[in-house]
Design a protein around this motif. Structure first.
Motif, PDB file in Angstrom:
ATOM      1  N   THR A 170      40.203  12.571  36.332  1.00  0.00           N
ATOM      2  CA  THR A 170      40.973  12.702  35.097  1.00  0.00           C
ATOM      3  C   THR A 170      42.439  12.916  35.437  1.00  0.00           C
ATOM      4  O   THR A 170      42.833  13.992  35.892  1.00  0.00           O
ATOM      5  CB  THR A 170      40.455  13.885  34.262  1.00  0.00           C
ATOM      6  OG1 THR A 170      39.054  13.707  34.005  1.00  0.00           O
ATOM      7  CG2 THR A 170      41.196  13.986  32.936  1.00  0.00           C
ATOM      8  N   ASP A 204      31.317  11.048  27.000  1.00  0.00           N
ATOM      9  CA  ASP A 204      32.461  11.433  27.826  1.00  0.00           C
ATOM     10  C   ASP A 204      33.694  11.431  26.921  1.00  0.00           C
ATOM     11  O   ASP A 204      34.053  10.399  26.356  1.00  0.00           O
ATOM     12  CB  ASP A 204      32.626  10.424  28.968  1.00  0.00           C
ATOM     13  CG  ASP A 204      33.484  10.948  30.106  1.00  0.00           C
ATOM     14  OD1 ASP A 204      34.262  11.885  29.869  1.00  0.00           O
ATOM     15  OD2 ASP A 204      33.381  10.404  31.220  1.00  0.00           O
ATOM     16  N   VAL A 206      37.878  12.827  26.043  1.00  0.00           N
ATOM     17  CA  VAL A 206      39.160  13.311  26.546  1.00  0.00           C
ATOM     18  C   VAL A 206      39.861  14.071  25.430  1.00  0.00           C
ATOM     19  O   VAL A 206      39.912  13.602  24.284  1.00  0.00           O
ATOM     20  CB  VAL A 206      40.079  12.158  27.014  1.00  0.00           C
ATOM     21  CG1 VAL A 206      41.402  12.719  27.536  1.00  0.00           C
ATOM     22  CG2 VAL A 206      39.408  11.328  28.095  1.00  0.00           C
ATOM     23  N   ARG A 253      30.357  15.336  28.875  1.00  0.00           N
ATOM     24  CA  ARG A 253      31.534  15.691  29.671  1.00  0.00           C
ATOM     25  C   ARG A 253      32.745  15.738  28.742  1.00  0.00           C
ATOM     26  O   ARG A 253      32.932  14.845  27.914  1.00  0.00           O
ATOM     27  CB  ARG A 253      31.780  14.670  30.782  1.00  0.00           C
ATOM     28  CG  ARG A 253      33.034  14.969  31.635  1.00  0.00           C
ATOM     29  CD  ARG A 253      33.291  13.872  32.677  1.00  0.00           C
ATOM     30  NE  ARG A 253      32.175  13.720  33.572  1.00  0.00           N
ATOM     31  CZ  ARG A 253      31.508  12.577  33.759  1.00  0.00           C
ATOM     32  NH1 ARG A 253      31.854  11.481  33.097  1.00  0.00           N
ATOM     33  NH2 ARG A 253      30.497  12.521  34.597  1.00  0.00           N
ATOM     34  N   ARG A 255      36.890  16.143  29.104  1.00  0.00           N
ATOM     35  CA  ARG A 255      38.038  16.174  30.017  1.00  0.00           C
ATOM     36  C   ARG A 255      39.229  16.770  29.260  1.00  0.00           C
ATOM     37  O   ARG A 255      39.650  16.229  28.237  1.00  0.00           O
ATOM     38  CB  ARG A 255      38.364  14.767  30.503  1.00  0.00           C
ATOM     39  CG  ARG A 255      37.181  14.021  31.152  1.00  0.00           C
ATOM     40  CD  ARG A 255      37.534  12.557  31.343  1.00  0.00           C
ATOM     41  NE  ARG A 255      36.434  11.736  31.808  1.00  0.00           N
ATOM     42  CZ  ARG A 255      36.314  11.253  33.051  1.00  0.00           C
ATOM     43  NH1 ARG A 255      37.243  11.539  33.950  1.00  0.00           N
ATOM     44  NH2 ARG A 255      35.293  10.501  33.380  1.00  0.00           N
ATOM     45  N   SER A 301      44.277  19.298  34.685  1.00  0.00           N
ATOM     46  CA  SER A 301      43.155  18.832  33.878  1.00  0.00           C
ATOM     47  C   SER A 301      41.894  19.504  34.394  1.00  0.00           C
ATOM     48  O   SER A 301      41.827  19.888  35.568  1.00  0.00           O
ATOM     49  CB  SER A 301      43.002  17.301  33.943  1.00  0.00           C
ATOM     50  OG  SER A 301      42.556  16.879  35.224  1.00  0.00           O
ATOM     51  N   ASP A 303      37.529  19.084  33.966  1.00  0.00           N
ATOM     52  CA  ASP A 303      36.346  18.429  33.411  1.00  0.00           C
ATOM     53  C   ASP A 303      35.235  19.460  33.296  1.00  0.00           C
ATOM     54  O   ASP A 303      34.928  20.155  34.279  1.00  0.00           O
ATOM     55  CB  ASP A 303      35.865  17.295  34.312  1.00  0.00           C
ATOM     56  CG  ASP A 303      36.882  16.178  34.485  1.00  0.00           C
ATOM     57  OD1 ASP A 303      37.895  16.178  33.753  1.00  0.00           O
ATOM     58  OD2 ASP A 303      36.661  15.311  35.350  1.00  0.00           O
TER      59      ASP A 303
END
Length: 493
Positions: A170, A204, A206, A253, A255, A301, A303
């Motif tokens: 990431t 996933d 962000v 996940r 991020r 960052s 995760d």
């Protein structure tokens, strides 16, 4: 199948947003949609490529588009435009930011480990800029630091970056002109591994965290300010932020990317997670340990991964109290306790910001004997004052909206420290209808009244409710596509 369609829709939506700055051909869009090594199955990282690799799930960035690319031989070519942005960070609050391709944060870039990329950066700002690729192991002349590795990109200018990427994890991109970062110029850059991480994930996401200091009566952030009254996830403050939708039992996940002035302790309700990666890539499994709060420092960052084993609508938020609020930091000061801004004051006095010393110092004490001076009376100590009326209060910025009469005791104003929390400012009120979207379907009525700043939901849903929201989302995207494509309305009755 729903997930794959959603990924392709993200690309189409992204192309629509970028139409004013770069129009991609149908052929280019098809190339983008194929995203060699990036397609996905409904149940996660299980699809094998033609070389037998397990392909990673593409990330989703709620409220922020993906950046399409075109293939030039074996090079993936992206186009970023640094430009001014008008962005609605919460319903009715449109602000002037700086970003990329019409959004702040900029669109998310996704590539696969081993890709060669070319990124064309055009500067449509009124001043010079540059682009730094945060944490990238690339040639020095591609690092994007003005004055040392390149000349700054002049207004109206262009710089073409090209490099091979052998990392995974990431990462993010941002202007290397410091105060431009505080105006919104950052975006996520995801380097997927050639083979999906183990254990695999089904979803996933962000989340890019940003913060702004914006006076109630203007729309431009004060990038020099050290106190922030608008805190955002992917460019939205709660309750406008879009929840993360997952199916019960899926592995998830998230991020988290931070490039502001504050660190953010991000807390997830209802689940324990493990930190599996940083801005340097995947961490060894031996370092993983259970937790439910992770501190994401500036320029970092993190995760986190967990199994969505507990059904419900679980909050995900920064745990700094002032970061769970809209317009609630002390720089608003006495403006919330009086009608309008008195004449003769400067900006700082009007905001209640101390000009000298600390807020409790003598310089900022009561202006005894100076009460006739309009400017001087602003320099007196101001704390939370009693509510003016224990009755329904009309919101100053959104005429017609009202906060219900406070549910407080009869002697509330006699209690030291009252009022706090939801009674401090006008925006803390329910606005469920104003932020209505498919992802909010089925939330408890009135949920938005206590949702602000860096706050969103992770909604862990049973299969039937999950499928219902996905269907609603698909219909909504169809309507949006029809609105953005003249002549297509009749296809989406």
């Amino acid at each position: 199948m729903n997930s794959r369609r959603g990924f392709l829709r993200n690309f189409l939506a992204g192309a629509g947003i970028f139409a004013s700055t770069k129009v991609f051909s149908d052929q280019e869009m098809k190339l983008s949609q194929r995203m060699g090594g990036m397609q996905m199955k409904r149940r996660g990282e299980t699809e094998a490529s033609e070389h037998g690799h397990v392909i990673p799930v593409p990330v989703q960035t709620p409220d922020t588009p993906d950046l399409p690319f075109r293939l030039d031989g074996n090079v993936k070519e992206f186009h970023l435009i640094a430009e001014t942005v008008k962005q609605e960070i919460v319903t009715g609050r449109i602000v002037d930011l700086w970003g990329y391709n019409g959004t702040a944060p900029g669109p998310t870039i996704q590539i696969t480990q081993g890709d060669r990329v070319r990124i064309i950066v055009d500067n449509h700002l009124p001043e010079a800029t540059s682009m730094h690729w945060h944490g990238f192991e690339i040639p020095n002349d591609m690092d994007g630091v003005p004055g040392s590795s390149q000349d700054a990109i002049a207004p109206g200018g262009r710089f073409v970056y090209e490099f091979m990427l052998n990392q995974e994890g990431t990462y993010f991109y941002h202007s290397h002109m410091a105060m431009q970062e505080m105006m919104g110029m950052i975006g996520a850059f995801i380097m997927h591994p050639k083979n999906a991480y183990q254990p695999r994930v089904d979803k996933d996401f962000v989340i890019v965290m940003q913060e702004y200091a914006i006076l109630p009566n203007i729309n431009v952030p004060n990038s020099m300010n050290m106190e922030f009254n608008w805190l955002t996830f992917n460019g939205k403050s709660g309750p406008a932020s879009t929840p993360l939708i997952v199916r019960h039992g899926e592995r998830v996940r998230i991020r988290l990317v931070n490039l502001g002035m504050d660190h953010h302790p991000i807390h997830l309700h209802g689940h324990q997670f493990v930190v599996t990666g940083t801005e340097g890539g995947r961490q060894p499994e031996s370092t993983w340990g259970p937790g439910n709060t992770v501190l994401v420092g500036v320029a970092q960052s993190r995760d986190v991964e967990f199994v969505a084993s507990h059904p419900g609508d679980w909050m995900l938020h920064c745990h700094l109290p002032h970061h769970m609020m809209n317009q609630m930091s002390s720089n608003v000061g006495p403006m919330s306790r009086r009608a309008g801004m008195p004449g003769g004051e400067g900006m700082e006095q009007g905001m209640g910001m101390p000009r000298e010393g600390s807020p409790t110092s003598d310089e900022n004490g009561p202006s005894l004997g100076r009460g006739m001076g309009v400017g001087s009376t602003a320099d007196q100590a101001m704390s939370n004052s009693p509510l003016k009326a224990l009755s329904p209060i009309e919101h100053q910025d959104m005429p017609g909206m009202q906060m219900p009469a406070p549910d407080v005791s009869k002697n509330a104003n006699a209690v030291p420290g009252f009022p706090q929390d939801a009674f401090m400012e006008g925006p803390m009120m329910a606005m469920d209808k104003m932020v209505n979207k498919p992802e909010n379907y089925g939330l408890r009525p009135g949920w938005s009244g206590f949702m602000a700043g860096m706050m969103t939901f992770v909604r862990v849903l049973p299969p039937d409710k999950y499928d219902q929201i996905m269907e609603l989302r698909q219909k909504q995207m169809g309507k949006n596509r029809a609105q953005n494509m003249p002549g297509m309305e009749h296809n989406h009755e």
